[in-house]
Design an enzyme around this catalytic site. Structure first.
Site, PDB file in Angstrom:
ATOM      1  N   GLY A  39       5.482  -9.946  -5.953  1.00 42.71           N
ATOM      2  CA  GLY A  39       6.764 -10.178  -6.652  1.00 42.71           C
ATOM      3  C   GLY A  39       6.788 -11.733  -7.236  1.00 42.71           C
ATOM      4  N   CYS A  91      10.366  -4.081   6.106  1.00 42.99           N
ATOM      5  CA  CYS A  91      10.792  -5.517   5.297  1.00 42.99           C
ATOM      6  C   CYS A  91      11.737  -6.103   6.118  1.00 42.99           C
ATOM      7  CB  CYS A  91      11.169  -5.552   3.945  1.00 42.99           C
ATOM      8  SG  CYS A  91      12.511  -4.289   3.471  1.00 42.99           S
ATOM      9  N   LYS A 101       6.586   3.506 -10.938  1.00 41.82           N
ATOM     10  CA  LYS A 101       5.213   3.386 -10.578  1.00 41.82           C
ATOM     11  C   LYS A 101       5.117   3.465  -9.017  1.00 41.82           C
ATOM     12  CE  LYS A 101       2.135   0.876  -9.325  1.00 41.82           C
ATOM     13  NZ  LYS A 101       1.398   1.320  -8.154  1.00 41.82           N
ATOM     14  N   GLU A 142       4.810 -12.852   7.455  1.00 41.67           N
ATOM     15  CA  GLU A 142       5.347 -11.450   7.532  1.00 41.67           C
ATOM     16  C   GLU A 142       3.835 -10.654   8.207  1.00 41.67           C
ATOM     17  OE1 GLU A 142       6.241  -8.898   4.125  1.00 41.67           O
ATOM     18  OE2 GLU A 142       8.024  -8.118   5.298  1.00 41.67           O
ATOM     19  N   GLY A 160       8.194  -4.858  -2.741  1.00 40.94           N
ATOM     20  CA  GLY A 160       6.718  -5.033  -2.352  1.00 40.94           C
ATOM     21  C   GLY A 160       6.643  -6.470  -1.735  1.00 40.94           C
ATOM     22  N   SER A 161       5.341  -7.130  -1.613  1.00 41.26           N
ATOM     23  CA  SER A 161       4.865  -7.908  -1.246  1.00 41.26           C
ATOM     24  C   SER A 161       5.514  -9.343  -1.846  1.00 41.26           C
ATOM     25  CB  SER A 161       3.415  -8.059  -0.871  1.00 41.26           C
ATOM     26  OG  SER A 161       2.881  -8.352  -2.124  1.00 41.26           O
ATOM     27  N   THR A 162       5.941 -10.398  -1.386  1.00 37.74           N
ATOM     28  CA  THR A 162       6.228 -11.783  -1.602  1.00 37.74           C
ATOM     29  C   THR A 162       5.334 -12.061  -2.883  1.00 37.74           C
ATOM     30  OG1 THR A 162       7.794 -12.367   0.086  1.00 37.74           O
ATOM     31  CG2 THR A 162       6.928 -14.200  -1.381  1.00 37.74           C
TER      32      THR A 162
HETATM   33  P1  ADP Z   1       1.112  -4.492  -0.496  1.00 32.79           P
HETATM   34  O1  ADP Z   1       0.491  -5.597  -0.556  1.00 32.79           O
HETATM   35  O2  ADP Z   1       2.082  -4.414   0.906  1.00 32.79           O
HETATM   36  O3  ADP Z   1       0.242  -3.280  -0.770  1.00 32.79           O
HETATM   37  P2  ADP Z   1       2.217  -4.685  -3.151  1.00 32.79           P
HETATM   38  O4  ADP Z   1       3.393  -5.684  -3.289  1.00 32.79           O
HETATM   39  O5  ADP Z   1       0.772  -5.145  -3.569  1.00 32.79           O
HETATM   40  O6  ADP Z   1       2.293  -4.504  -1.605  1.00 32.79           O
HETATM   41  O7  ADP Z   1       2.600  -3.533  -3.457  1.00 32.79           O
HETATM   42  C1  ADP Z   1       4.059  -2.813  -3.966  1.00 32.79           C
HETATM   43  C2  ADP Z   1       3.950  -2.000  -5.115  1.00 32.79           C
HETATM   44  O8  ADP Z   1       3.513  -3.200  -6.275  1.00 32.79           O
HETATM   45  C3  ADP Z   1       2.815  -1.045  -5.149  1.00 32.79           C
HETATM   46  O9  ADP Z   1       3.326   0.081  -6.120  1.00 32.79           O
HETATM   47  C4  ADP Z   1       1.653  -1.809  -6.168  1.00 32.79           C
HETATM   48  O10 ADP Z   1       0.887  -0.788  -6.797  1.00 32.79           O
HETATM   49  C5  ADP Z   1       2.319  -2.663  -6.855  1.00 32.79           C
HETATM   50  N1  ADP Z   1       1.639  -3.790  -7.424  1.00 32.79           N
HETATM   51  C6  ADP Z   1       0.758  -4.475  -6.979  1.00 32.79           C
HETATM   52  N2  ADP Z   1       0.102  -5.378  -7.749  1.00 32.79           N
HETATM   53  C7  ADP Z   1       0.745  -5.485  -8.509  1.00 32.79           C
HETATM   54  C8  ADP Z   1       0.848  -6.252 -10.061  1.00 32.79           C
HETATM   55  N3  ADP Z   1      -0.057  -7.197 -10.232  1.00 32.79           N
HETATM   56  N4  ADP Z   1       1.830  -5.935 -10.882  1.00 32.79           N
HETATM   57  C9  ADP Z   1       2.816  -4.928 -10.592  1.00 32.79           C
HETATM   58  N5  ADP Z   1       2.676  -4.074  -9.634  1.00 32.79           N
HETATM   59  C10 ADP Z   1       2.062  -4.489  -8.638  1.00 32.79           C
END
Ligand code: ADP
Length: 496
Positions: free
Chosen positions: A250, A301, A192, A398, A245-247
């Site tokens: 996560g 990161c 994804k 961050e 990705g972001s905390t």
């Molecule tokens: P940022 O906030 O910096 O854009 P994210 O952590 O939201 O970083 O994004 C990292 C990845 O996680 C992207 O592929 C995003 O589409 C995906 N993502 C965002 N929200 C969700 C969620 N609720 N569940 C699974 N994946 C997600």
């Protein structure tokens, strides 16, 4: 611009304009949801679109991955064959490096030379490294103490279907890594990409098929995080989520994973300290610290974003660092000579500006702020702040932008006290030290609270595990651990 580069951008534009579908079971699928615009952050212009996938596409992709995983062809494939296919994939990435780099530059803004280094060197190198593990994942034999005659040993078996969720800051590098680790372990996967920079992931999946992996081994579903990402993380057919990705996101994935005890690896945020002593080799430390925060416009990161600077070199170092930052040309990544590209989006640009304005309002001093090009791109000035307090938002959170917070140390402060200040963070991804003292290097390596400690350098090594302490994540990527993260260990005892 030289001819080869111009040609790479021409091909990249043409490819992007017609790409962006899902890839499910070896086929392109347009999907039913509204498409999502793909924007060049250096210009704000739409350059293409991706399908907006959701639960239905994720379900189809997971089923294809599961069918492939269960198929005799996949089960019986020799580890040596998986290795050979991965090596072919690495060759293809290398062969198409110029085009992949141009796609990345147009999609996420990274300067072309950096994108080319990733596509031509880093990506293939990671895939080749993981390929080698396909044949080396054997378990170990145990010497049991229970009575009887036993053959006792472990095997590392592939987990099944992996969900690979990739962010936008370095999509090709991260996708090369996750895809090759999952395949080396014998998993199949659904990738994804991030909706803000999906294109090199799509091209990589085309190359996975070209390399000869069976249909369904790697599937790709485009879409937003809340739709496609969340559906993947929640799917019952997914055995493992590997997320970068972001905390905050996560944490949500971790909560969701609890329901079915789905295995997870999380590579999350960071607020990494950099400690520069007065005995450091400043000719190396200045560009090292500078690129450590400004490379990829700080959207890294592991960026070294909190600088602790020794009193005796404080003014000199900042002056040289400002000089270095001032020498970094900011502009569209496509343009010759650009060292720093735009941020990924207008939202990210506003967020970074807000952090800096907030710090200034709280009394931080702007030591350096670079000029940015006019125009529609999402450029952000390289910024060095000092006179910051440890409880400011800009120091604690961050920023994911080119902003360095500088703090002073020295004058009667012990190494232990300094390390305590460096460790005063919820994160713990990386830590950097610059010194010529073996003693200080060893103490920092032992006591800095981070998954990676680097003394006198920055950057990443695939042969070493990468991951975080604290809120920087869970589990490790890279190295043997990174491939084993896609396996389940089984203990076997056979009595005879
Ligand atoms: P940022 O906030 O910096 O854009 P994210 O952590 O939201 O970083 O994004 C990292 C990845 O996680 C992207 O592929 C995003 O589409 C995906 N993502 C965002 N929200 C969700 C969620 N609720 N569940 C699974 N994946 C997600």
């Amino acid at each position: 611009m030289n001819m080869e580069r111009e040609e790479a951008f021409r091909r990249a534009r043409a490819w992007i304009a017609q790409a962006g579908d899902h890839h499910i079971d070896g086929k392109r699928v347009a999907g039913s949801g509204p498409r999502i615009a793909v924007v060049n952050p250096a210009t704000g212009e739409q350059i293409g679109s991706v399908a907006g996938g959701g639960a239905a596409e994720v379900d189809a992709a997971v089923n294809a991955a599961r069918d492939c995983f269960r198929s005799a062809a996949w089960r019986d494939m020799l580890p040596a064959t998986r290795e050979a296919l991965l090596l072919r994939l690495a060759d293809l990435v290398e062969l198409h490096a110029a085009e992949l780099a141009a796609i990345e530059t147009l999609d996420n803004g990274v300067p072309y030379p950096m994108a080319l280094a990733m596509a031509g060197k880093g990506g293939p190198s990671a895939i080749r490294y993981n390929a080698g593990w396909a044949r080396r994942l054997g378990g170990e034999e145990a010497a049991p103490s229970v009575p009887g005659r036993w053959h006792a040993y472990t095997v590392n078996q592939p987990l099944g279907v992996a969900g690979l969720i990739v962010p936008w800051n370095a999509p090709l590098a991260i996708a090369c890594n996750k895809v090759s680790a999952a395949l080396a372990a014998g998993c199949t996967a659904v990738l994804k990409p991030a909706e803000l920079a999906p294109m090199t992931c799509v091209r990589l999946v085309e190359l996975v098929h070209e390399a000869g992996f069976p249909a369904g081994a790697i599937n790709l579903v485009n879409g937003t995080g809340p739709q496609a990402g969340a559906a993947l993380a929640a799917h019952r057919g997914v055995d493992k989520i590997s997320f970068t990705g972001s905390t905050v996101t996560g944490q949500g994935i971790m909560r969701q994973a609890a329901d079915r005890v789905t295995r997870i690896s999380l590579e999350l945020g960071g607020k990494s300290p950099v400690v520069v002593f007065d005995d450091a080799d400043l000719a190396r430390a200045v560009p090292g610290v500078g690129m450590g925060i400004f490379a990829n416009s700080g959207q890294v990161c592991a960026a070294g974003s909190r600088l602790f600077l020794h009193d005796a070199i404080y003014d000199e170092f900042l002056e040289r660092l400002a000089g270095f930052a001032g020498s970094l040309k900011i502009g569209p990544g496509e343009q010759d000579g650009t060292m720093i590209g735009p941020l990924i989006s207008a939202a990210q640009q506003a967020k970074v500006a807000d952090f800096v304005a907030g710090a200034e309002a709280e009394g931080a001093r702007v030591v350096f702020r670079s000029e940015v090009p006019d125009g529609p791109g999402y450029f952000s000035p390289l910024t060095i702040l000092d006179q910051v307090h440890p409880d400011m938002r800009a120091v604690r959170e961050e920023i994911f932008g080119p902003v360095l917070c500088v703090m002073r140390f020295g004058a009667g402060e012990s190494l232990a006290e300094l390390i305590e200040r460096a460790n005063d963070t919820d994160y713990g991804l990386s830590a950097y030290g610059w010194t010529s003292s073996l003693e200080r290097a060893q103490v920092m390596a032992r006591d800095l609270g981070a998954g990676s400690v680097k003394i006198n350098g920055s950057g990443m090594e695939f042969a070493l595990p990468f991951g975080g302490f604290g809120q920087s994540g869970l589990g490790r990527e890279n190295a043997r651990m990174g491939v084993l993260a896609f396996t389940e260990t089984k203990a076997v005892m056979i009595g005879y």
